[in-house]
Design a protein around this motif. Structure first.
Motif, PDB file in Angstrom:
ATOM      1  N   TYR A   1       7.005  -4.013   6.251  1.00 56.24           N
ATOM      2  CA  TYR A   1       6.963  -2.589   6.953  1.00 56.24           C
ATOM      3  C   TYR A   1       7.985  -2.590   8.268  1.00 56.24           C
ATOM      4  CZ  TYR A   1       4.462  -3.953  11.039  1.00 56.24           C
ATOM      5  OH  TYR A   1       4.045  -4.667  12.486  1.00 56.24           O
ATOM      6  N   GLN A   2       8.273  -3.605   8.809  1.00 55.41           N
ATOM      7  CA  GLN A   2       9.198  -3.450  10.052  1.00 55.41           C
ATOM      8  C   GLN A   2      10.668  -3.359   9.273  1.00 55.41           C
ATOM      9  OE1 GLN A   2       8.300  -7.686  11.397  1.00 55.41           O
ATOM     10  NE2 GLN A   2       7.260  -6.790  13.100  1.00 55.41           N
ATOM     11  N   LEU A   3      10.853  -3.765   8.155  1.00 56.04           N
ATOM     12  CA  LEU A   3      12.164  -3.734   7.819  1.00 56.04           C
ATOM     13  C   LEU A   3      12.452  -2.318   6.998  1.00 56.04           C
ATOM     14  CD1 LEU A   3      12.166  -7.164   5.908  1.00 56.04           C
ATOM     15  CD2 LEU A   3      13.827  -6.430   7.861  1.00 56.04           C
ATOM     16  N   VAL A   4      11.339  -1.622   6.591  1.00 56.93           N
ATOM     17  CA  VAL A   4      11.548  -0.381   6.165  1.00 56.93           C
ATOM     18  C   VAL A   4      11.549   0.326   7.360  1.00 56.93           C
ATOM     19  CG1 VAL A   4      10.143   1.514   4.873  1.00 56.93           C
ATOM     20  CG2 VAL A   4       9.982  -0.930   3.886  1.00 56.93           C
TER      21      VAL A   4
ATOM     22  N   SER B   1       9.305  -6.816  -3.978  1.00 59.88           N
ATOM     23  CA  SER B   1       8.622  -5.956  -4.995  1.00 59.88           C
ATOM     24  C   SER B   1       7.836  -4.774  -4.570  1.00 59.88           C
ATOM     25  CB  SER B   1       7.289  -7.307  -4.927  1.00 59.88           C
ATOM     26  OG  SER B   1       6.611  -7.187  -3.829  1.00 59.88           O
ATOM     27  N   ARG B   2       7.634  -4.216  -5.680  1.00 60.73           N
ATOM     28  CA  ARG B   2       7.180  -2.666  -5.244  1.00 60.73           C
ATOM     29  C   ARG B   2       5.689  -3.030  -4.690  1.00 60.73           C
ATOM     30  NH1 ARG B   2       7.067   1.226 -10.410  1.00 60.73           N
ATOM     31  NH2 ARG B   2       6.318   2.437  -8.837  1.00 60.73           N
ATOM     32  N   ALA B   3       5.116  -4.134  -4.932  1.00 63.98           N
ATOM     33  CA  ALA B   3       3.544  -4.037  -4.421  1.00 63.98           C
ATOM     34  C   ALA B   3       3.996  -4.278  -2.655  1.00 63.98           C
ATOM     35  CB  ALA B   3       3.068  -5.506  -4.772  1.00 63.98           C
ATOM     36  N   SER B   4       5.147  -5.170  -2.385  1.00 58.30           N
ATOM     37  CA  SER B   4       5.259  -5.190  -0.921  1.00 58.30           C
ATOM     38  C   SER B   4       5.595  -3.835  -0.317  1.00 58.30           C
ATOM     39  CB  SER B   4       6.459  -6.219  -0.808  1.00 58.30           C
ATOM     40  OG  SER B   4       6.116  -7.530  -1.147  1.00 58.30           O
ATOM     41  N   ILE B   5       6.578  -3.124  -1.049  1.00 58.97           N
ATOM     42  CA  ILE B   5       6.856  -1.576  -0.556  1.00 58.97           C
ATOM     43  C   ILE B   5       5.668  -0.838  -0.342  1.00 58.97           C
ATOM     44  CG2 ILE B   5       8.050   0.682  -1.135  1.00 58.97           C
ATOM     45  CD1 ILE B   5       9.854  -1.559  -0.084  1.00 58.97           C
ATOM     46  N   ARG B   6       4.731  -1.060  -1.110  1.00 61.63           N
ATOM     47  CA  ARG B   6       3.507  -0.049  -1.233  1.00 61.63           C
ATOM     48  C   ARG B   6       2.592  -0.319  -0.069  1.00 61.63           C
ATOM     49  NH1 ARG B   6       1.764  -1.379  -6.141  1.00 61.63           N
ATOM     50  NH2 ARG B   6       3.390  -0.003  -6.895  1.00 61.63           N
ATOM     51  N   GLU B   7       2.656  -1.774   0.339  1.00 60.52           N
ATOM     52  CA  GLU B   7       1.693  -2.245   1.171  1.00 60.52           C
ATOM     53  C   GLU B   7       2.433  -1.855   2.700  1.00 60.52           C
ATOM     54  OE1 GLU B   7      -1.149  -3.631   3.597  1.00 60.52           O
ATOM     55  OE2 GLU B   7      -1.210  -3.359   1.550  1.00 60.52           O
ATOM     56  N   ALA B   8       3.589  -2.022   2.690  1.00 58.28           N
ATOM     57  CA  ALA B   8       4.408  -1.440   3.731  1.00 58.28           C
ATOM     58  C   ALA B   8       4.561  -0.188   4.193  1.00 58.28           C
ATOM     59  CB  ALA B   8       6.151  -1.809   3.655  1.00 58.28           C
ATOM     60  N   LEU B   9       4.633   0.737   3.111  1.00 62.25           N
ATOM     61  CA  LEU B   9       4.232   2.070   3.260  1.00 62.25           C
ATOM     62  C   LEU B   9       2.976   2.719   3.745  1.00 62.25           C
ATOM     63  CD1 LEU B   9       6.206   3.399   0.205  1.00 62.25           C
ATOM     64  CD2 LEU B   9       7.015   3.584   2.390  1.00 62.25           C
TER      65      LEU B   9
END
Length: 227
Positions: free
Chosen positions: A11-14, A46-54
């Motif tokens: 999430y920090q990177l996004v 992974s998409r799971a990581s992106i989903r959690e970050a969002l």
């Protein structure tokens, strides 16, 4: 715009990528983010990581998620500052004088910049608000106009970062000062005094008298502190 990432929290990177996009103009407040698939591919996670970050960014108020519509950068990002400020304020047992002191320090400097750089349109609006404050007949309108006067002064300084910070502080300030404002409004003498203070600040800005504008703003906050 989006590049590969390292081992920081996703999430920090996004968030860093969003900040860069806002800075270079490739992203706008209220604008739509790339899809989860696109973000995962571009950031190489992974998409799971992106989903959690969002989800984290949604909770923080940085983005808003619309079911079936995607993820959007919050068009009022400054609102996301209010909750952290509120939590810190309460956890440190801070008091109203603490907020008043912060605002006095910042606004007494910004009012000098406003006196130096205000344009005719902003000045006309400021003078109009001063007249409206004098004619306000209820606490709701009076408080609203008072806030607009301070915002117009801050806006005239053209310091966008401080505009965001002070807007957030202003909302926290309002939450804590309701009873004090009501007390001042219900006292004819105090209300007249506060109106006079605003008029003096506006007059100093109109004359482009930076030193006096700063002095009158400090006197204004001193009035609050005495109550």
């Amino acid at each position: 715009m989006f590049t590969g990432v390292n081992k920081k929290k996703i999430y920090q990177l996004v968030l860093e990528q969003i900040q860069e996009g806002l800075s270079d103009g490739s992203l706008q407040k209220g604008g739509k983010l790339p899809t989860e698939r696109e973000l995962a591919q571009k950031l190489q996670v992974s998409r799971a990581s992106i989903r959690e970050a969002l989800r984290v960014l949604d909770v923080l108020g940085i983005i808003t998620s619309r079911h079936g519509g995607g993820n959007f950068i919050n068009h009022r990002l400054e609102r996301s500052l209010l909750e952290p400020f509120s939590i810190i304020y309460r956890s440190m047992n801070s008091s109203l004088p603490d907020i008043l002191e912060i605002r006095e320090i910042l606004e007494s400097q910004l009012v000098k910049t406003a006196a130096r750089s205000i344009n005719k349109k902003n000045l006309a609006e400021l003078k109009n608000l001063g007249d409206q404050l004098e004619g306000a007949d209820n606490i709701e309108n009076w408080t609203k106009i008072d806030k607009k006067i301070h915002y117009e002064i801050i806006r005239a300084s053209k310091n966008q970062l401080l505009i965001v910070i002070l807007n957030s502080l202003s909302e926290l300030f309002e939450l804590q000062i309701k009873n004090l404002l009501k007390k001042i409004f219900n006292s004819r003498a105090d209300r007249a005094d506060l109106i006079k203070q605003h008029k003096k600040i506006i007059k100093a800005i109109e004359k482009r008298d930076e030193k006096n504008a700063e002095l009158e703003m400090k006197n204004h906050f001193m009035f609050y502190k005495k109550h």
